[in-house]
Design a protein around this motif. Sequence first.
Motif, PDB file in Angstrom:
ATOM      1  N   PHE A 119     -38.936 -41.192  18.145  1.00  0.00           N
ATOM      2  CA  PHE A 119     -38.678 -39.552  18.921  1.00  0.00           C
ATOM      3  C   PHE A 119     -38.079 -40.400  20.199  1.00  0.00           C
ATOM      4  O   PHE A 119     -38.616 -40.938  20.908  1.00  0.00           O
ATOM      5  N   THR A 120     -37.197 -39.636  19.966  1.00  0.00           N
ATOM      6  CA  THR A 120     -36.593 -39.650  21.590  1.00  0.00           C
ATOM      7  C   THR A 120     -36.416 -38.241  22.292  1.00  0.00           C
ATOM      8  O   THR A 120     -36.744 -36.898  21.555  1.00  0.00           O
ATOM      9  N   GLU A 121     -37.334 -38.337  23.538  1.00  0.00           N
ATOM     10  CA  GLU A 121     -38.068 -36.863  24.741  1.00  0.00           C
ATOM     11  C   GLU A 121     -36.867 -36.544  25.292  1.00  0.00           C
ATOM     12  O   GLU A 121     -36.724 -35.338  25.100  1.00  0.00           O
ATOM     13  N   HIS A 122     -35.571 -36.463  25.589  1.00  0.00           N
ATOM     14  CA  HIS A 122     -35.009 -35.870  26.105  1.00  0.00           C
ATOM     15  C   HIS A 122     -34.028 -35.118  25.019  1.00  0.00           C
ATOM     16  O   HIS A 122     -32.802 -36.157  24.316  1.00  0.00           O
ATOM     17  N   GLY A 123     -34.143 -33.927  24.790  1.00  0.00           N
ATOM     18  CA  GLY A 123     -33.934 -33.855  23.295  1.00  0.00           C
ATOM     19  C   GLY A 123     -34.704 -32.859  22.323  1.00  0.00           C
ATOM     20  O   GLY A 123     -34.578 -32.514  21.380  1.00  0.00           O
ATOM     21  N   ASP A 124     -35.503 -34.038  22.720  1.00  0.00           N
ATOM     22  CA  ASP A 124     -37.163 -33.741  21.361  1.00  0.00           C
ATOM     23  C   ASP A 124     -36.471 -34.238  19.777  1.00  0.00           C
ATOM     24  O   ASP A 124     -36.780 -33.475  19.157  1.00  0.00           O
ATOM     25  N   TYR A 125     -35.306 -35.307  20.079  1.00  0.00           N
ATOM     26  CA  TYR A 125     -34.881 -35.799  18.465  1.00  0.00           C
ATOM     27  C   TYR A 125     -36.674 -36.559  18.206  1.00  0.00           C
ATOM     28  O   TYR A 125     -36.691 -37.141  18.393  1.00  0.00           O
ATOM     29  N   VAL A 126     -36.477 -35.658  16.651  1.00  0.00           N
ATOM     30  CA  VAL A 126     -37.946 -37.166  15.489  1.00  0.00           C
ATOM     31  C   VAL A 126     -37.120 -36.880  14.345  1.00  0.00           C
ATOM     32  O   VAL A 126     -36.366 -35.923  13.873  1.00  0.00           O
ATOM     33  N   TYR A 127     -36.780 -37.984  13.800  1.00  0.00           N
ATOM     34  CA  TYR A 127     -36.150 -38.334  12.979  1.00  0.00           C
ATOM     35  C   TYR A 127     -37.614 -39.423  12.270  1.00  0.00           C
ATOM     36  O   TYR A 127     -38.364 -40.245  12.665  1.00  0.00           O
ATOM     37  N   VAL A 128     -37.646 -38.855  10.646  1.00  0.00           N
ATOM     38  CA  VAL A 128     -38.255 -40.412   9.564  1.00  0.00           C
ATOM     39  C   VAL A 128     -37.468 -40.295   8.490  1.00  0.00           C
ATOM     40  O   VAL A 128     -36.365 -39.704   7.805  1.00  0.00           O
ATOM     41  N   CYS A 129     -37.544 -42.004   8.716  1.00  0.00           N
ATOM     42  CA  CYS A 129     -36.799 -42.414   7.164  1.00  0.00           C
ATOM     43  C   CYS A 129     -37.670 -43.236   6.607  1.00  0.00           C
ATOM     44  O   CYS A 129     -38.300 -43.736   6.709  1.00  0.00           O
ATOM     45  N   ASP A 130     -37.267 -43.037   5.240  1.00  0.00           N
ATOM     46  CA  ASP A 130     -37.871 -44.121   3.958  1.00  0.00           C
ATOM     47  C   ASP A 130     -36.735 -45.479   3.641  1.00  0.00           C
ATOM     48  O   ASP A 130     -35.730 -45.193   4.003  1.00  0.00           O
ATOM     49  N   GLN A 131     -38.144 -46.220   3.819  1.00  0.00           N
ATOM     50  CA  GLN A 131     -36.743 -47.324   3.883  1.00  0.00           C
ATOM     51  C   GLN A 131     -36.749 -47.929   3.036  1.00  0.00           C
ATOM     52  O   GLN A 131     -36.379 -49.120   3.128  1.00  0.00           O
TER      53      GLN A 131
END
Length: 130
Positions: free
Chosen positions: A47-59
């Motif tokens: 989660f990156t607060e500036h811009g509300d970037y949310v990522y989820v990744c399969d590793q």
Amino acid sequence: MKRSRKLAGLVSAGVLTTTALLGAPEAAAIDHEVQTADPDPGGVAWFTEHGDYVYVCDQEPDGWAVGLDVYWNGGSYTLSAGGSGNCDLADASESGHDLPENAYINFRVYLHKSGTPYAYQRTAQWYNDN
């Protein structure tokens, strides 16, 4: 609109870069991280607060997909990525993904496949002040 992409095609405009996971956000840009609770985490969320970037990744190439529930007082959404190296992402520019400022945001990351909806889940709560 939900966007799902292969990591190799995820690099764009300085928001994402090649790191341990090709296409993961730059270390300096990541405000928060949570991984699934399995011994060798199969999923990760950023989660990156500036811009509300949310990522989820399969590793992991293990047959499980990774899911992420994002919820707060008054709203929620879910992201999911299946297949090792695949990610799903959302940001404030997308309808329903603009997170409230000066509020706690909850994150639940987990692995899932048919018949097992919330395996190895882990939750986190972070304050969004940007």
